[in-house]
Write a protein that holds these residues in place. Structure first.
Motif: not given
Lengths: 301, 264
Positions: A151-152, A154-156, A159-160, A162-163, A166-167, A233, B97, B105, B114, B116-118
């Motif tokens: 879940w975490f 996948g959040t904003e 994602s930041a 993870r990115a 990456n870069n 995967r 990604m 992004l 926050g 919320g969903w990415g």
């Protein structure tokens, strides 16, 4: 044999939580974070100290997790704000934690023999033996953590992070403070490692200031075994493969010990396994080059 | 719009490798200006863009965007008003990604992130529409990892990410130089389309004199960290490559010896 296997599974589940932490730093953030060696012991030390002073074993685990967050924070600050290379930042925190852990425990090791642990509570509640209660609690916690991480990331914020691994350049161009994402990622990683340390200490009924030595290599070995055997995967399957990798590693170790390898050689065995696994891409390259040059020779012959 | 004043950037000051990359550069951009920037290697073109974006801290001078001084702001804090595309197609996106995750992004540029969903379902619908405008079929591959895209596709995606929030200033740093000629033309045409469509203010660095004349309403030429030519409007439109070459040698005191700078 069945006992050995069950023992390996139970140990693997507890170590899988630590491996998830290593996954976050090594794979998601792309940082080889050696803090792990100190934070796993920190988690054990905090738990042991709280339990021998009469604390609740579950509350003790929460404090282990919090202590791990702190360890990750220190490494993160050293790396981002003071611009010390990541590897060295981790080593510094690891070394510092050795002293901290001794202070937390007040001695080099603490025994929790015949004290109430998280497992003894579950054991008496469900009427199962120690190994089974470790598998139940360890398995439940590992699965819950996998779901939370899924879940975490996948959040904003996730994602930041993870990115960033990456870069980082691109992430800054998109308005993210990469210092913060790196610090947050390292905190989460070491929080999980310390939680795992607490769980391990309670299962073996003692904490030892030396217990973290080589843990990063065990984490990497588990991680790579999981990736090779169980694929990568999507993100959920990657997280689950980490879990299965940690269990598989423990089963392999149990088997080679049973086949007669001296326990003293374990760390050497693990190190060689990891070195081989990490160099696999290089061997593949060499093989491909060899193939091409062989074909070329055939054509010209 | 953008006001650069007395900007000086020195790399490795005090060492044997000291290099003055920007030498007292001043530049004013009006809203809607589309400026092409040309000059030889080491002229300071990229350094200028990177100084505006906050990659480098200048030694002297100031930068204002819309009246707000930004030269002391961290790179990520300036990002909300800027769209950037780089020379290296690998630089603008996160390879592991998905296409839609990269766009998400970019959509959150300048917002607090926050729990919320990415990427939300509603955003995916919007992304699909936007991707279709690129004409590359990416709208049907939104959950594909960016790693699997070609250089041109990645660059087009980076461009879309850069303009997604209609930035105050778009910075294109030789963003077609690493592409094959056909793809380069496509990406350039797309860039021009977005800039006109959204009325963006833009600085585009290029090695290609023909492109520098064909696109935009204003052209500046740089050499050794200085702006040596600044033309706009009809005067720019009527320029020819031959004239530019002549202007370059007379004003910079060097010959054009860089093939990449000439050829179109």
């Amino acid at each position: 044999m069945e006992q050995i296997l069950l023992g390996a599974v139970s140990l693997g589940l507890l170590w899988s939580i630590m491996t998830l932490g290593v996954y976050i730093s090594y794979r998601v953030l792309d940082v080889a974070d050696l803090t792990v060696e100190g934070s796993i012991t920190l988690g054990a030390a905090v738990t042991a100290r709280l339990i021998v002073t009469g604390g609740d074993p579950y509350v003790a685990l929460v404090f282990s997790f919090l202590a791990g967050l702190g360890a990750g924070l220190v490494t993160g600050l050293l790396h981002t704000k003071l611009r010390i290379p990541a590897l060295l930042s981790g080593i510094l925190t690891m070394i510092a934690l050795y002293s901290v852990n001794l202070r937390v425990m007040g001695m080099a090791n603490i025994s929790m023999l015949r004290m109430t642990t998280a497992y003894s509570i579950i054991g008496s509640l469900l009427g199962v033996n120690k190994t089974l209660s470790v598998i139940i609690l360890g398995g439940a916690m590992a699965l819950i953590i996998v779901l939370i991480l899924y879940w975490f990331f996948g959040t904003e914020v996730g994602s930041a992070i993870r990115a960033t691994g990456n870069n980082p350049f691109m992430v800054r161009a998109q308005g993210v403070n990469t210092d913060n994402t790196i610090i947050l990622g390292l905190m989460l990683a070491n929080g999980l490692v310390a939680l795992s340390g607490g769980l391990i200490a309670q299962s073996q009924n003692y904490a030892d200031v030396q217990m973290g030595t080589g843990s990063i290599v065990i984490g990497l070995a588990s991680l790579i075994i999981g990736e090779v055997l169980f694929g990568k995967r999507n993100f959920l399957s990657r997280l689950l493969s980490v879990l299965f990798g940690a269990i598989t590693y423990r089963i392999i170790i149990a088997l080679v010990l049973r086949l007669g390898m001296p326990a003293d050689d374990l760390k050497l065995f693990t190190a060689i396994t990891v070195a081989l696994a990490l160099s696999l891409p290089r061997f593949k390259d060499l093989r491909d080059t060899l193939k091409v040059s062989m074909n070329g020779r055939k054509k010209h012959a | 719009m953008l006001k650069v004043e007395g900007l000086t950037k020195i790399f490795n000051p005090g060492t044997i490798n000291e290099k003055t990359a920007l030498d007292d550069v001043s530049l004013h951009l009006k809203p809607g200006d589309f400026v092409t920037v040309i000059g030889g290697n080491g002229a300071g073109k990229s350094t200028l863009l990177n100084a505006v974006a906050g990659v480098y801290r200048p030694e002297m001078g100031s930068i204002y965007l819309d009246g707000k001084r930004i030269d002391r702001l961290a790179e990520h804090k300036r990002a909300k008003d800027l769209g950037r595309v780089f020379q290296d197609p690998l630089m603008g996106t996160a390879a592991d990604m998905e296409i839609q995750e990269n766009l998400a992004l970019a959509l959150r540029r300048g917002k607090r992130r926050g729990l919320g969903w990415g990427v939300t379902a509603r955003e995916k619908v919007a992304f699909r529409e936007k991707l279709a405008t690129l004409g590359l079929g990416l709208e049907d591959r939104m959950s594909v990892k960016v790693r699997l895209l070609s250089g041109g596709q990645r660059q087009a995606l980076t461009l879309l990410m850069a303009i997604l929030k209609a930035p105050k200033l778009l910075l294109l740093d030789e963003h077609t130089a690493a592409l094959d000629p056909k793809t380069a033309r496509q990406v350039l045409a797309l860039s021009d389309h977005f800039i006109q469509d959204l009325g963006l203010t833009c600085m585009m660095v290029t090695h290609n004199m023909r492109d520098a004349i064909a696109f935009g309403n204003r052209l500046i030429m740089m050499s050794q960290g200085r702006v040596i030519l600044d033309v706009e409007g009809d005067e720019k439109k009527l320029l020819t490559v031959e004239q530019l070459v002549k202007l370059f040698s007379s004003r910079s005191g060097e010959e054009v010896n860089n093939d990449r700078m000439l050829l179109g």
